[in-house]
Design an enzyme around this catalytic site. Structure first.
Site, PDB file in Angstrom:
ATOM      1  CB  SER A 124     -17.161  30.083   0.150  1.00 41.64           C
ATOM      2  OG  SER A 124     -16.363  29.049  -0.340  1.00 41.64           O
ATOM      3  N   GLY A 125     -13.975  31.409   0.194  1.00 37.37           N
ATOM      4  CA  GLY A 125     -12.929  31.951  -0.675  1.00 37.37           C
ATOM      5  C   GLY A 125     -12.287  33.223  -0.154  1.00 37.37           C
ATOM      6  CB  THR A 129      -8.992  27.387   5.516  1.00 37.25           C
ATOM      7  OG1 THR A 129     -10.388  27.060   5.572  1.00 37.25           O
ATOM      8  CG2 THR A 129      -8.199  26.149   5.865  1.00 37.25           C
ATOM      9  CG  ASN A 174     -12.467  28.407  -1.646  1.00 37.96           C
ATOM     10  OD1 ASN A 174     -11.342  28.138  -2.039  1.00 37.96           O
ATOM     11  ND2 ASN A 174     -12.760  28.549  -0.368  1.00 37.96           N
ATOM     12  CB  SER A 177     -14.806  25.398  -0.573  1.00 41.94           C
ATOM     13  OG  SER A 177     -15.869  25.731   0.273  1.00 41.94           O
ATOM     14  CB  SER A 178     -13.702  24.492   5.080  1.00 40.53           C
ATOM     15  OG  SER A 178     -12.390  24.992   5.089  1.00 40.53           O
ATOM     16  N   GLY A 404     -18.506  30.328   5.508  1.00 39.03           N
ATOM     17  CA  GLY A 404     -19.073  31.666   5.376  1.00 39.03           C
ATOM     18  C   GLY A 404     -20.452  31.607   4.762  1.00 39.03           C
ATOM     19  CD  GLU A 406     -21.696  27.482   0.276  1.00 35.96           C
ATOM     20  OE1 GLU A 406     -20.460  27.411   0.380  1.00 35.96           O
ATOM     21  OE2 GLU A 406     -22.442  26.504   0.433  1.00 35.96           O
TER      22      GLU A 406
END
Length: 692
Positions: A124-125, A129, A174, A177-178, A404, A406
Site C-alpha cells: 500500500s502506497g 493505482t 497511504n 489507498s484502494s 498490496g 498489508e
C-alpha cells in the site's frame, strides 16, 4: 543469447551496450539489473535502486520486469511527447518507463494475437493505482481512434476518479489507498483500437464504513460530499458541513495532500462522462447521505432490556433518502424475525444487537451500491455489438491493480484476505516466471542452472486447503450449531494446525514469541514476513449477515438503485448465502484462471519511505520489499539463462540480410540456417545455444 553486454545491430557490427559513459553509470546506476556485475548481492541491488532514485530515475528493468519506485512528487516524464518517444520502439532501446511496458504489451498483443495482462504489485502506497492510470492514459492517447473510441477512452479514464471516490480511503500508510481489488480488461479491435472495457472488483473493505483506525478516514466520497456539495444539495440531504458531526466519519476529517472540494468537482464531472444520469447521481447521493444518518441513529434501553430508537429525526431522514417505510425500518432495526417449526416469530434485539444490526445495514447498503456502481460503469464501457459481431475478433489487455501485502498495528479479517490474495499472486508469479523459465530450458534440451527459490504453495495450502485450511475451519465454525465465538475458532485452529511451520499462536509459541503475541491472535509466516491476526470479528465478518426483516424493508425501497441491489428473491430464498471468505477464495480462483490464460508483464512497485516524502530512501524498508517481491530470485533467473530467445524462423527472418548464404532466402533446415548465420557473425559457442 548470453548477456555479454553485446548486441548485434542490423549491419552486423558488435556494439557495446553502455549508458553513454562509465562515469554516468557510476552516478545513475544501470538501467537493467541484469547488467550488474555483482548480481547476487542484495546490497548492490539496493544501491543501484538508490542511485537511480537520487537522480529521479524511478524505473529500472530486471529483464522484462519493470521495477518502479514511488517518487512522491510530480515528474515531467509523462507528456504526450514522451508517449511518442516510446511508441513502436524496441523495448530496450530507450530508458526504462511504464510507457515502454505499455507499448511492448500492446505490440505483443497486435503481432502475436495473444491476450496480454499487466500485473501491478507492491504494498500500500507504492504507486500501483497511479501506474495503472498511466497505462490507461497511454492507450487512450496513442492507439488509433474515431469519435466513438474517443468517448470510450474518456470513459475508461474517468471511471478512475469515480471508483477512487467510492472505493479509496486514507489509511495509516497511504492517503489514497484502494480498499478494493480491481482487474480491468481493455478490449481492442483488429486494427488495435480500444473498443470496450470491463472491470471486476474484489472484496471492498466494508467494515471501514462503520469503523476506522485512529488517523484513518472513511471512503473519500463522504468528505467530498460534505466539503464540495453546494448548500442546496446539503439541505436536501439534511447534512451539515462538519464531518465530525457524523459518528461514521471518525477522527481525521482533513487531508493535507488532497482537496476534497476539488475532487468533488472531478467526481461529479466523471460521473456524467461515464454516463450516469442526473437522476441516478441524485439517488446515489441519497444513499451516501443515508449511511451518515444511519451512523447517527441512536438507541436507548428500556427497563425490560428492550431497545428503542432515540433519534426520530434520523429515521425521518432515512425514510426519505432510502425511499422506505419509516415505521417498518424502525421496527427492523430493533427486532428480528425468526422462523421456528414453520412459524414466524418476532423477537426484540438488545442494545448491542441493535447497534450491530444498524452497522450491518450501513455496510450492506454501501457495499451493494459499490457493486452497482461497477456494473453501471461496465455498461458504459461495454463492447458495442456491431464490433463484436463483425467477426474480426478482439484482443484484450488486462490490468491488475490489487491491494498490496498489508501489515497494520491491528490486523483483522480484511488483512487476512488481502494477504491471502498476495500469497496467490506470488504463487502465480513463481509459476509463470521461474517455473516456465526452467521448463522452457528443459523442453529445448538446454542445460539449466537451478535457482533456489521459496515455493509458497505451503502457505496457500495452509489457508485454502479443503477441510484442513483456515478458511474451511472458519466456515465450519460459522455453521456449527450451539455457542460459537471467535475464541472457539482460534482453539479449533490450534487443534487442527498446531505444529505447522507457518502457523503459531500465543498458546503454541515459545517464551520469546509469546511476549509479543496477544492471547486472541494467530500468526502466519507469509512469504513476505510475519503477521499477527486478531481473531475478534472474524466470525461476524465472514458471516456478513443482514437480518431478514431489514432485507424485506430494503427490497421495497423506491430508490431504483436499492431495489436493484436488494432483490425480493433474496428474502424468499431460505438457502444460506456463501460466506465472505469462500466467496473471496472462489473469485480469486477465477482471477488466477483469467491471468493464467494471458501473456503476463510485471510492474513491481516499491515505496521508498513511510512518510510519503520526496527524495527520502529508507534502505531497511526498501530491502524488506525487495525481499518479499522476490526481486533477487527474479534477477538470478534472468542471469542464469539466455536473455534473448527467438524461434529459428523469426530469427532468420529478422537477421538473414547479415549473411550472404542466408540472403535472400535459406532453403535448408531452419536450425542449419541459424547455425550458418551465427557462425558467419563469429559467435563463440558459449554465447548462444540452439534449442529444439
Amino acid at each position: 543469447m548470453r548477456y555479454q553486454g553485446r548486441e548485434v545491430d542490423v549491419e552486423g557490427r558488435v556494439r557495446l551496450v553502455m549508458e553513454s559513459a562509465l562515469t554516468a553509470r557510476d552516478r545513475v546506476g544501470v538501467q537493467d539489473f541484469v547488467l550488474l556485475e555483482n548480481y547476487n548481492s542484495e546490497a548492490t541491488f539496493i544501491e543501484n535502486l538508490r542511485r537511480r532514485f537520487g537522480e529521479n530515475l524511478i524505473y529500472t528493468y530486471i529483464g522484462s520486469v519493470l521495477v518502479s519506485v514511488n517518487p512522491y512528487k510530480e515528474l515531467e516524464i509523462y507528456s504526450k511527447q514522451q508517449m511518442e518517444r516510446y511508441r513502436g520502439v524496441s523495448f530496450y532501446e530507450i530508458s526504462p518507463h511504464i510507457y515502454a511496458v505499455s507499448d511492448n504489451t500492446y505490440r505483443a498483443m497486435r503481432t502475436e494475437r495473444k491476450d496480454q495482462c499487466i500485473l501491478i504489485s507492491g504494498e500500500s502506497g507504492a504507486g500501483k493505482t497511479e501506474t495503472s492510470k498511466k497505462i490507461l492514459l497511454y492507450y487512450a492517447v496513442t492507439c488509433p481512434t474515431n469519435d466513438h473510441m474517443a468517448t470510450l477512452g474518456d470513459r475508461l479514464l474517468q471511471s478512475n476518479p469515480v471508483l477512487e471516490a467510492f472505493g479509496n480511503a486514507k489509511t495509516f500508510r497511504n492517503d489514497n489507498s484502494s480498499r478494493f481489488g480491481k482487474y480491468m480488461d481493455v478490449q481492442f479491435d483488429f486494427r488495435g483500437a480500444p473498443v470496450g472495457g470491463h472491470i471486476l472488483n474484489y472484496l471492498l473493505e466494508k467494515s471501514r464504513v462503520v469503523h476506522q483506525n485512529h488517523g484513518e478516514r472513511n471512503f473519500h466520497i463522504f468528505y467530498q460530499l460534505l466539503d464540495g456539495g453546494d448548500d442546496d444539495l446539503l439541505i436536501t440531504l439534511d447534512l451539515e458541513r462538519n464531518p465530525q458531526s457524523y459518528h461514521y466519519l471518525g477522527n481525521c476529517p482533513r487531508l493535507s495532500s488532497v482537496s476534497d472540494k476539488n475532487n468533488w468537482k472531478v467526481v461529479m464531472k466523471a460521473l456524467s462522462v461515464v454516463g450516469f444520469s442526473e437522476e441516478e447521481v441524485q439517488k446515489l447521493l441519497n444513499i451516501i447521505a443515508s449511511v451518515l444518518h444511519l451512523g447517527n441513529t441512536q438507541f436507548g434501553e428500556g427497563e425490560e432490556g428492550e431497545t428503542y430508537i432515540t433519534t426520530e429525526t434520523q429515521i425521518t431522514n432515512l425514510t426519505k433518502l432510502l425511499g422506505v417505510d419509516g415505521s417498518a425500518l424502525g421496527e427492523a432495526l430493533t427486532h428480528k424475525k425468526l422462523t421456528a417449526n414453520g412459524e414466524e416469530m418476532i423477537t426484540p434485539l438488545n442494545f448491542e444487537q441493535a447497534v450491530s444490526a444498524r452497522d450491518a445495514l450501513a455496510k450492506a447498503v454501501y457495499g451493494r451500491t459499490f457493486t452497482w456502481l461497477v456494473e453501471k460503469i461496465n455498461q458504459s464501457l461495454a463492447l458495442k455489438d456491431e464490433i463484436f459481431h463483425s467477426g474480426k475478433g478482439c484482443s484484450v489487455i488486462g490490468l491488475l491493480d490489487i491491494y498490496g501485502f498489508e501489515v497494520l498495528q491491528h490486523n483483522s479479517f480484511e488483512q487476512f484476505c488481502i494477504n491471502y490474495c498476495n500469497e496467490k499472486l506470488q504463487q502465480l508469479f513463481i509459476e509463470l516466471t521461474l517455473r516456465s523459465e526452467q521448463e522452457e530450458y528443459e523442453t529445448e534440451g538446454i542445460a539449466w542452472e537451478t535457482v533456489q527459490y521459496f515455493d509458497n504453495k505451503i502457505i496457500c495450502d495452509l489457508i485454502e486447503e479443503k477441510h484442513k485450511g483456515i478458511i474451511s475451519i472458519l466456515d465450519e465454525e460459522c455453521l456449527r450449531p450451539g455457542e460459537t465465538c471467535d475464541v472457539s475458532f482460534l482453539e479449533k485452529l490450534e487443534d487442527t494446525l498446531g505444529g505447522h511451520p507457518h502457523f503459531v499462536t500465543h498458546k503454541l509459541a515459545n517464551g520469546k514469541t509469546r511476549r509479543v503475541m496477544g492471547r486472541e491472535e494467530f500468526r502466519l509466516l507469509h512469504y513476505a514476513g510475519e503477521v499477527n491476526y486478531n481473531v475478534n470479528g472474524f466470525l461476524d465478518k465472514n458471516n456478513d449477515l443482514l437480518n431478514r426483516n431489514l432485507k424485506e424493508v430494503m427490497c421495497q425501497s423506491d430508490n431504483q438503485i436499492l431495489s436493484h441491489c436488494f432483490r425480493r428473491e433474496e428474502v424468499i430464498d431460505q438457502k444460506r448465502p456463501e460466506m465472505a471468505a469462500i466467496q473471496f477464495k472462489n473469485s480469486l480462483t477465477k482471477l488466477m484462471e483469467i491471468l493464467m490464460s494471458k501473456e503476463p508483464s510485471y510492474v513491481r512497485c516499491i515505496k521508498p519511505n513511510d512518510a510519503k516524502q520526496p527524495g527520502r530512501f529508507d534502505e531497511v524498508l526498501v530491502r524488506h520489499q525487495v525481499k518479499y517481491l522476490g526481486l533477487m530470485e527474479n534477477l538470478r533467473v534472468r542471469r542464469a539463462g539466455f536473455a534473448y530467445r527467438r524461434r529459428f524462423e523469426a530469427f532468420l527472418q529478422r537477421y538473414k540480410p547479415l549473411c550472404p548464404e542466408t540472403w535472400p532466402n535459406w532453403h535448408g533446415r531452419l536450425s542449419d540456417g541459424v547455425s550458418t548465420l551465427v557462425n558467419h557473425l563469429g559467435y563463440k559457442a558459449e554465447e548462444y545455444k540452439l534449442g529444439r
